[in-house]
Design a protein around this motif. Structure first.
Motif, short mmCIF file in Angstrom:
data_model
loop_
_atom_site.label_atom_id
_atom_site.label_comp_id
_atom_site.label_asym_id
_atom_site.label_seq_id
_atom_site.Cartn_x
_atom_site.Cartn_y
_atom_site.Cartn_z
N ALA A 140 -4.11 12.93 -5.81
CA ALA A 140 -4.81 13.95 -6.60
C ALA A 140 -5.14 13.42 -7.99
N ARG A 141 -4.19 12.74 -8.63
CA ARG A 141 -4.45 12.19 -9.96
C ARG A 141 -5.58 11.16 -9.92
N LEU A 142 -5.60 10.35 -8.86
CA LEU A 142 -6.64 9.34 -8.75
C LEU A 142 -8.02 9.97 -8.55
N LEU A 143 -8.07 11.05 -7.77
CA LEU A 143 -9.34 11.75 -7.60
C LEU A 143 -9.78 12.41 -8.91
N HIS A 144 -8.85 13.07 -9.59
CA HIS A 144 -9.17 13.68 -10.89
C HIS A 144 -9.73 12.63 -11.85
N ALA A 145 -9.04 11.48 -11.94
CA ALA A 145 -9.43 10.44 -12.89
C ALA A 145 -10.80 9.84 -12.53
N LEU A 146 -11.05 9.65 -11.25
CA LEU A 146 -12.33 9.09 -10.83
C LEU A 146 -13.47 10.02 -11.19
N HIS A 147 -13.28 11.29 -10.96
CA HIS A 147 -14.35 12.25 -11.22
C HIS A 147 -14.53 12.53 -12.71
N THR A 202 0.85 -1.17 0.00
CA THR A 202 0.00 0.00 0.00
C THR A 202 0.90 1.24 0.00
N MET A 203 0.32 2.36 -0.32
CA MET A 203 1.09 3.60 -0.28
C MET A 203 1.64 3.85 1.12
N LEU A 204 0.86 3.50 2.14
CA LEU A 204 1.32 3.68 3.51
C LEU A 204 2.53 2.80 3.81
N GLU A 205 2.50 1.56 3.33
CA GLU A 205 3.65 0.67 3.51
C GLU A 205 4.85 1.17 2.72
N HIS A 240 -7.14 7.41 0.43
CA HIS A 240 -6.00 7.85 1.23
C HIS A 240 -4.90 6.80 1.10
N PRO A 241 -3.72 7.01 1.69
CA PRO A 241 -2.57 6.14 1.39
C PRO A 241 -2.75 4.66 1.65
N GLU A 242 -3.58 4.24 2.58
CA GLU A 242 -3.70 2.80 2.81
C GLU A 242 -4.73 2.15 1.92
N ASN A 243 -5.42 2.94 1.12
CA ASN A 243 -6.37 2.39 0.17
C ASN A 243 -5.87 2.48 -1.26
N VAL A 244 -4.57 2.69 -1.41
CA VAL A 244 -3.94 2.67 -2.73
C VAL A 244 -2.82 1.64 -2.68
N VAL A 269 -6.80 1.30 -6.67
CA VAL A 269 -7.62 1.81 -5.57
C VAL A 269 -8.50 0.69 -5.04
N ILE A 270 -8.46 0.48 -3.73
CA ILE A 270 -9.22 -0.60 -3.10
C ILE A 270 -10.21 -0.03 -2.08
N ASP A 271 -11.03 -0.92 -1.53
CA ASP A 271 -11.98 -0.61 -0.46
C ASP A 271 -13.01 0.44 -0.89
N TRP A 272 -14.00 -0.02 -1.63
CA TRP A 272 -15.02 0.86 -2.20
C TRP A 272 -16.33 0.81 -1.44
N ASN A 273 -16.31 0.37 -0.20
CA ASN A 273 -17.58 0.20 0.51
C ASN A 273 -18.23 1.51 0.92
N ASN A 274 -17.52 2.61 0.88
CA ASN A 274 -18.11 3.92 1.17
C ASN A 274 -18.60 4.63 -0.08
N ALA A 275 -18.36 4.06 -1.25
CA ALA A 275 -18.62 4.75 -2.51
C ALA A 275 -20.10 5.11 -2.67
#
Length: 290
Positions: free
Chosen positions: A154-161, A134-137, A179-183, A192-198
């Motif tokens: 930021a790039r991932l947010l831009h691309a998603l939207h 993960t990014m955090l690791e 955030h870093p532990e979900n990438v 990008v992982i963990d989409w349960n809040n989407a």
């Protein structure tokens, strides 16, 4: 199919490796996203729990896996022509894995980097097992610095939207936990992982939630990662867009409300919500929100 060892344990969901039963081979793994048909994922009967569990604020992951538990090396899970798979199982009847899988497959169909989903029921999902930290690791291993991490988020947010809306033309798909532990920094690029809040809504809310998650860590004087979170937040906010997709006043206010009302957060984490919002406004400067 049978479950193997526990790869990750969050506040509401666990992730297991999958194995073929004796005499079975990989191609017998569930084939295709069977959510609509209600196909039961392997592993037997049975998070929308907020992002805080993924910021390392509790001992909720193990063995160097990613935040979704779906990272690892080799193909020791349920294998087939397409690789290795893991089972994500919600506990106590929580979550909606079918809805989560549908969102993942939708954004993936538009080129967004997410793990493939093989099958889903309300409480279980079989998904691709990723390789990489993960990014955090990666922070801990010195493989990435805060400037690069913020730019990647930021790039991932831009691309998603930029993914076409599913329903309302003014809304976009929002991850609401990015955030870093979900990438996961997989060999073929960030995933990008963990989409349960989407859900679908204004992009400013997604920016607000990501900023709030980082800021809550950054203002915690007892957290050794505070400086990393602070610098990552600076980088993220430096690359926020203008206009209706920006970090909006409404988006930031709603992000604060949701974080404060999150039942999975500790009292200490809730206390940090106000200071976190103040930090975001200081970094963003005058008129930070549209």
């Amino acid at each position: 199919m049978r479950t193997g060892r526990l790869l990750g344990a969050g506040r509401t969901a666990d992730v297991y490796e999958l194995h073929a039963d004796e005499g079975e081979s990989g191609p017998h793994c569930p084939d295709g996203l069977a959510a609509a048909a209600g196909t039961v994922a392997p592993g037997g009967p049975a998070d929308r729990d907020g992002a805080d569990r993924h910021t390392g604020r509790g001992a909720d992951r193990s063995g160097g896996r990613g935040a979704d538990g779906n990272t690892g090396h080799g193909a020791d899970g349920c294998t087939g022509r397409d690789g290795a798979w893991v089972l994500r199982r919600y506990r106590d009847g929580r979550g909606d894995a079918v809805a989560e899988a549908e969102v993942m497959e939708y954004v993936r169909s538009h080129g967004y980097p997410v793990p493939r989903v093989r099958s889903a029921t309300r409480t279980e999902m079989v998904l691709e097992r990723l390789t990489g930290p993960t990014m955090l690791e990666a922070f801990a291993a010195g493989l990435i610095d805060p400037a690069a991490a913020g730019a990647t988020l930021a790039r991932l947010l831009h691309a998603l939207h930029a993914v076409p809306p599913r329903t309302h033309p003014a809304f976009r798909v929002l991850h609401l936990d990015l955030h870093p532990e979900n990438v996961v920094l997989a060999p073929h690029g960030p995933q990008v992982i963990d989409w349960n809040n989407a859900e679908e809504g204004p992009p400013g809310l997604d920016w607000g939630v990501s900023a709030m998650i980082l800021a809550q860590v950054a203002v915690d004087e007892d957290d050794p990662r505070a400086h990393l979170a602070h610098d990552t937040l600076v980088s993220l906010l430096a690359q926020r867009p203008d206009g209706p997709a920006a970090l909006t006043e409404g988006g930031l206010a709603e992000a604060r409300r949701r974080r404060a009302a999150n039942p999975t957060m500790s009292a200490r984490e809730v206390e940090l919500v106000g200071p976190a919002e103040q930090l975001i406004r200081r970094i963003a400067g005058p008129g930070p929100t549209a």
